[in-house]
Structures are given as C-alpha cells and as structure tokens.
Design a protein around this motif. Structure first.
Motif, PDB file in Angstrom:
ATOM      1  N   UNK A 191      34.499 -17.634 -31.252  1.00 21.16           N
ATOM      2  CA  UNK A 191      34.856 -16.233 -31.364  1.00 21.16           C
ATOM      3  C   UNK A 191      34.009 -15.282 -30.876  1.00 21.16           C
ATOM      4  N   UNK A 192      32.729 -15.986 -30.428  1.00 21.92           N
ATOM      5  CA  UNK A 192      32.078 -14.577 -29.780  1.00 21.92           C
ATOM      6  C   UNK A 192      32.349 -14.966 -27.871  1.00 21.92           C
ATOM      7  N   UNK A 193      33.203 -16.176 -27.688  1.00 22.57           N
ATOM      8  CA  UNK A 193      33.411 -16.071 -26.431  1.00 22.57           C
ATOM      9  C   UNK A 193      34.718 -14.911 -25.980  1.00 22.57           C
ATOM     10  N   UNK A 194      33.730 -14.758 -24.579  1.00 25.92           N
ATOM     11  CA  UNK A 194      34.455 -13.471 -23.923  1.00 25.92           C
ATOM     12  C   UNK A 194      35.786 -14.038 -23.683  1.00 25.92           C
ATOM     13  N   UNK A 195      36.569 -13.103 -24.004  1.00 32.89           N
ATOM     14  CA  UNK A 195      37.923 -13.330 -23.794  1.00 32.89           C
ATOM     15  C   UNK A 195      38.842 -14.819 -24.801  1.00 32.89           C
ATOM     16  N   UNK A 196      37.887 -15.104 -25.382  1.00 37.26           N
ATOM     17  CA  UNK A 196      38.570 -15.603 -26.404  1.00 37.26           C
ATOM     18  C   UNK A 196      38.811 -15.276 -28.075  1.00 37.26           C
ATOM     19  N   UNK A 197      37.362 -14.719 -28.525  1.00 39.66           N
ATOM     20  CA  UNK A 197      37.887 -13.349 -29.530  1.00 39.66           C
ATOM     21  C   UNK A 197      37.972 -12.498 -29.899  1.00 39.66           C
ATOM     22  N   UNK A 198      38.424 -12.117 -30.401  1.00 39.90           N
ATOM     23  CA  UNK A 198      38.980 -10.469 -30.846  1.00 39.90           C
ATOM     24  C   UNK A 198      38.612  -9.863 -31.824  1.00 39.90           C
ATOM     25  N   UNK A 199      37.869  -8.507 -31.068  1.00 43.07           N
ATOM     26  CA  UNK A 199      36.967  -8.095 -32.269  1.00 43.07           C
ATOM     27  C   UNK A 199      38.075  -6.432 -32.803  1.00 43.07           C
ATOM     28  N   UNK A 200      38.407  -6.594 -33.961  1.00 46.77           N
ATOM     29  CA  UNK A 200      39.106  -5.738 -35.388  1.00 46.77           C
ATOM     30  C   UNK A 200      38.462  -4.757 -35.586  1.00 46.77           C
ATOM     31  N   UNK A 201      38.208  -3.689 -35.914  1.00 47.36           N
ATOM     32  CA  UNK A 201      37.376  -2.867 -36.727  1.00 47.36           C
ATOM     33  C   UNK A 201      35.637  -3.191 -36.731  1.00 47.36           C
ATOM     34  N   UNK A 202      35.384  -3.657 -35.545  1.00 46.13           N
ATOM     35  CA  UNK A 202      33.936  -4.051 -35.182  1.00 46.13           C
ATOM     36  C   UNK A 202      33.584  -5.250 -35.382  1.00 46.13           C
ATOM     37  N   UNK A 214      34.534  -9.808 -35.424  1.00 50.79           N
ATOM     38  CA  UNK A 214      34.959 -10.642 -34.409  1.00 50.79           C
ATOM     39  C   UNK A 214      35.120 -11.881 -35.365  1.00 50.79           C
ATOM     40  N   UNK A 215      36.586 -11.977 -36.136  1.00 43.88           N
ATOM     41  CA  UNK A 215      36.786 -13.242 -37.012  1.00 43.88           C
ATOM     42  C   UNK A 215      38.106 -13.615 -36.272  1.00 43.88           C
ATOM     43  N   UNK A 216      38.818 -13.479 -35.220  1.00 45.52           N
ATOM     44  CA  UNK A 216      39.907 -14.185 -34.935  1.00 45.52           C
ATOM     45  C   UNK A 216      39.706 -14.737 -32.918  1.00 45.52           C
ATOM     46  N   UNK A 248      50.184 -16.391 -27.996  1.00 46.04           N
ATOM     47  CA  UNK A 248      51.275 -15.950 -28.478  1.00 46.04           C
ATOM     48  C   UNK A 248      50.011 -15.268 -29.923  1.00 46.04           C
ATOM     49  N   UNK A 249      49.668 -15.471 -30.056  1.00 47.32           N
ATOM     50  CA  UNK A 249      49.338 -14.845 -31.586  1.00 47.32           C
ATOM     51  C   UNK A 249      47.152 -15.226 -31.933  1.00 47.32           C
ATOM     52  N   UNK A 250      47.214 -14.516 -32.874  1.00 47.32           N
ATOM     53  CA  UNK A 250      46.008 -14.575 -33.159  1.00 47.32           C
ATOM     54  C   UNK A 250      45.370 -15.895 -33.981  1.00 47.32           C
ATOM     55  N   UNK A 251      44.293 -16.262 -33.881  1.00 46.86           N
ATOM     56  CA  UNK A 251      43.961 -17.071 -34.581  1.00 46.86           C
ATOM     57  C   UNK A 251      42.426 -16.978 -36.123  1.00 46.86           C
ATOM     58  N   UNK A 257      28.266 -21.283 -44.723  1.00 42.06           N
ATOM     59  CA  UNK A 257      28.257 -19.351 -45.487  1.00 42.06           C
ATOM     60  C   UNK A 257      28.142 -19.184 -43.581  1.00 42.06           C
ATOM     61  N   UNK A 258      26.845 -19.359 -43.622  1.00 39.21           N
ATOM     62  CA  UNK A 258      26.189 -18.536 -42.425  1.00 39.21           C
ATOM     63  C   UNK A 258      26.804 -17.948 -41.252  1.00 39.21           C
ATOM     64  N   UNK A 259      26.729 -18.999 -40.895  1.00 35.86           N
ATOM     65  CA  UNK A 259      27.636 -18.462 -39.700  1.00 35.86           C
ATOM     66  C   UNK A 259      28.931 -18.134 -39.554  1.00 35.86           C
ATOM     67  N   UNK A 260      30.128 -18.302 -40.852  1.00 40.62           N
ATOM     68  CA  UNK A 260      31.302 -16.997 -41.256  1.00 40.62           C
ATOM     69  C   UNK A 260      30.557 -15.618 -41.888  1.00 40.62           C
ATOM     70  N   UNK A 261      29.380 -15.897 -42.177  1.00 34.12           N
ATOM     71  CA  UNK A 261      28.880 -13.960 -42.960  1.00 34.12           C
ATOM     72  C   UNK A 261      28.216 -13.518 -40.708  1.00 34.12           C
ATOM     73  N   UNK A 262      27.083 -14.002 -40.820  1.00 35.51           N
ATOM     74  CA  UNK A 262      26.884 -14.177 -39.372  1.00 35.51           C
ATOM     75  C   UNK A 262      27.116 -13.961 -38.186  1.00 35.51           C
ATOM     76  N   UNK A 263      28.636 -14.257 -38.085  1.00 36.68           N
ATOM     77  CA  UNK A 263      28.845 -14.405 -37.014  1.00 36.68           C
ATOM     78  C   UNK A 263      29.701 -14.114 -36.552  1.00 36.68           C
ATOM     79  N   UNK A 264      31.092 -13.717 -37.519  1.00 37.26           N
ATOM     80  CA  UNK A 264      32.020 -13.378 -37.424  1.00 37.26           C
ATOM     81  C   UNK A 264      32.220 -12.695 -37.960  1.00 37.26           C
ATOM     82  N   UNK A 265      31.082 -11.511 -39.019  1.00 37.69           N
ATOM     83  CA  UNK A 265      30.802 -10.521 -40.033  1.00 37.69           C
ATOM     84  C   UNK A 265      31.800 -10.430 -41.038  1.00 37.69           C
TER      85      UNK A 265
END
Length: 386
Positions: A97-108, A110-112, A117-120, A162-170
């Motif tokens: 999700x932190x890779x430019x071009x792959x990660x999608x940021x919504x409302x600040x 990056x969780x997708x 064709x869709x987001x994951x 838990x740490x990666x999900x919270x810190x990386x994807x917020x």
C-alpha cells in the motif's frame, strides 16, 4: 469437581454438537444475511449512487458465494502446511500500500491496493491468514504452549500484523479486530487463562488512562491528531467545534428517529445527503432509521445465530486445527459486528469498522464468504454419530 458434574457438563456439550455433511442452517443464515444486506445497501446507496453500488455488491456477493462453495468442498487440512507462507504473503501484500502507483489513498489513509478493475484491502487477507496460521500453531504445539519459543512465535504472529496494519495502513479498526481474534484464539488454547486475563486487564487500564489524559487533561488544539479528536467526539458528540463530529451526530439522530418499526424501507432521510457515505461504516444507522428497533433486532439475531452456529461446529470439529479455524472465524465475525454496532451507537469512538454482509466493499465481502466456506468444510468432515 464431582463425577456427576463432569457428566452433566459433557452432556450439555454434546447437545451443542452438530452432525456431519452440509450445515444447512449455517448456509441458510448466510444467505439470509446476504439478501438482507443487499436490500439495505441498495436502499442506503440509491440516492447518491443510483443502482451502481447494488450491481457492484451483487457481483461480489455472487463471487463470494461461489468461493464459499469451493472452500466447502476443499478439505481444510490442505491449508495447514501453507498457513505460515500465506501469513507471510499477506504481510508482504499489506506493505504494497505504500508503493507509489499501487497504494490508494482515501481520506488520508492508504488502506487499498489498486488492481485497476477494482481495489483490494489487504487487511482482509491478513485476517484470514492469521486465523489459519494461529490454528496451525495452536493445533501442533497445543502441549508446548508454555515453552518460551512457542510464546514468542505466538506473540509475533499476533503483534506483527497488528503493528503493520496500524502503522502502515493507519487502519485502527482492522488492527483492533486482528488483536481480538489473535488474543481470543490464544486464550482458548492457553492453559493459564488467569495470566491472559491479567494482561487483558492491564491493557484495558492503560487504554482508560490514555483516554482520561486526552479528554480531561490535554487541552484541545485545532488540527491535533484526528485520533485524539475522535476520542473527544466519543465523549461529546454534539460539540460542533470538533471536526467530523457531524457524522456521529447524524448517525445517532437516525437511530433515534427510527423508533420501534422505523420510517419504512427506502424512506431514510439520512441517506439524502445528511450522512456521508451511508452505505459504508454507518449503514446500521440507516437500517435502524428505516426498519426501527424491530428490523435492527432481526439483523442482530441473525448475526447471533450465525456466531452460535459456528461455535457449535467448532465444538464438533474432528481435530484441533478445525476447532481453531472455526474459533477464529467466530471471533472475527463477533468482534466486527459488535464493534460496528458500538461505533454507530457511539458506545466506542469512531474507528471506521464495516458491518459484515451489509457495508459496501468487495474485499471484506469476499473474505467473509471464504471464511464461511472454511467453517462449512470443517462441518462436512465431522463424523456423524448416526
């Protein structure tokens, strides 16, 4: 404990067990939730999205049901040797999700990941992978859970995602669910449950202390961390000086105006621009407004029945691996539903938790159906006493 008490306890446990083959009660409950979810989603999204959201959700529902059937037919034991590789892969995918071009940021946040064709949302993959990884570890090392090496392994399998999900994807909501799932599965297996209860108590006290500091001691400063502000909104949702308190207030208004039987299906006022994205995290508010306490009670009853049915299959599982898979799925569904309802009713702070089978979103829907397929796979391999 007397022999009579032991026999009575075993008799009660046997009453909870289920027979083999397809568990049609669980399947019927899933289909009812799926149908109910599509109706409520269409009602909540039509005003702003037209029919597009319903079509998208229906496609994911059909795909999810197909995957549920496939996983039901598969022998769940094939996942034991690949559980840990799947777990590591899920963590690697989350980092994308932190890779430019792959990660999608919504409302600040990056969780997708953009699949064009869709987001994951990789956090959903992590939930499934954690269930399988912990089920494998707990079933293999069930007699060695007090060994330091096993404790460290269990600690890493829970804390790292838990740490990666919270810190990386917020994504605090998914991190909370992952922790509840992991801690709950370990609690079911660990022999010294008092120690785990003490640890849980200390964590709760630490959380209460942090909340008290933010609400009572720390002064509010405009532009502070949005998490601090969400805690303040939790305690004072009708204070308009806090940004984003509007959504919480509108959700509470919707629940309050629903009454016993609601305004009627399709007659929500919230969805007419008053509640941002009413088809996502706050969809339960629309459900309460349109169908009232009666409709909300029906939905919660279906979820309760689903959870209790998974619990009964877990008790009847032919081995520990099956038991822990079902337990993990049960904890996932229970924690997600309970936390979503608590967020919508402002019992806890807003953390953006979706409601299983109801909220819009393909990733969560697909993986919840896969988990149902795994539970049904366990049910199919129960030895029928008849």
């Amino acid at each position: 404990m007397s022999a009579t008490t032991v026999r009575a306890g075993q008799k009660n446990k046997n009453k909870l067990k289920v027979n083999a083959d397809y568990d049609y009660k669980l399947i019927a409950c899933v289909i009812l939730l799926a149908g109910f979810g599509l109706v409520v989603l269409y009602s909540s999204s039509y005003y702003s999205q037209g029919i597009s959201m319903l079509i998208k959700q229906a496609i994911f529902t059909v795909a999810g049901l197909a995957l549920m059937i496939i996983f039901t037919e598969l022998d769940y034991h094939i996942f034991r040797p690949i559980a840990m590789p799947m777990f590591l892969l899920s963590l690697a995918v989350t980092m994308l999700v932190i890779v430019p071009g792959l990660g999608v940021e919504v409302n600040g946040a990056k969780r997708w990941i953009d699949l064009k064709i869709t987001t994951f949302q990789p956090a959903e993959f992590v939930k499934l992978a954690m269930i399988l990884a912990l089920a494998g570890i707990l079933s293999v090392y069930h007699k060695k859970l007090k060994k330091l090496s096993v404790i460290i392994l269990l600690f890493l399998v829970v804390i790292v995602p838990v740490g990666i999900t919270f810190l990386i994807t917020e994504n605090l909501s998914s991190a909370m669910i992952l922790f509840v799932m992991g801690y709950g599965m370990i609690y079911l297996a660990y022999p010294d449950k008092r120690l785990l209860l003490v640890i849980a108590g200390l964590l709760i006290l630490a959380a209460i202390g942090m909340i008290y500091y933010i609400v009572e001691i720390k002064e509010y400063v405009p532009g502070e961390s949005f998490r601090y502000t969400r805690i303040r909104i939790w305690f004072d949702p009708f204070n308009e000086k806090y940004p984003n308190s509007y959504q919480v207030r509108q959700g509470l208004y919707g629940i309050a105006t629903g009454g016993l039987f609601g305004r009627g299906l399709g007659n929500s006022i919230l969805k007419q621009g008053f509640l941002p994205e009413p088809y996502n995290d706050m969809i339960f508010s629309v459900l309460c407004e349109e169908m009232g306490l009666f409709g909300a009670g029906m939905v919660l009853f279906l979820f309760f029945y689903l959870i209790s049915r998974i619990f009964r299959i877990a008790l009847s599982a032919p081995d520990r691996f099956g038991f822990y898979i079902c337990s993990g799925v049960m904890l996932h569904v229970a924690s997600q539903v309970v936390l979503n309802v608590m967020v919508v009713t402002n019992t806890i702070m807003n953390t953006g938790i979706t409601l299983c089978f109801f909220s819009g979103g393909g990733s969560s829907l697909i993986f919840i159906y896969i988990e149902m397929g795994l539970v049904l796979s366990v049910a199919r391999r129960i030895q029928n006493p008849r």
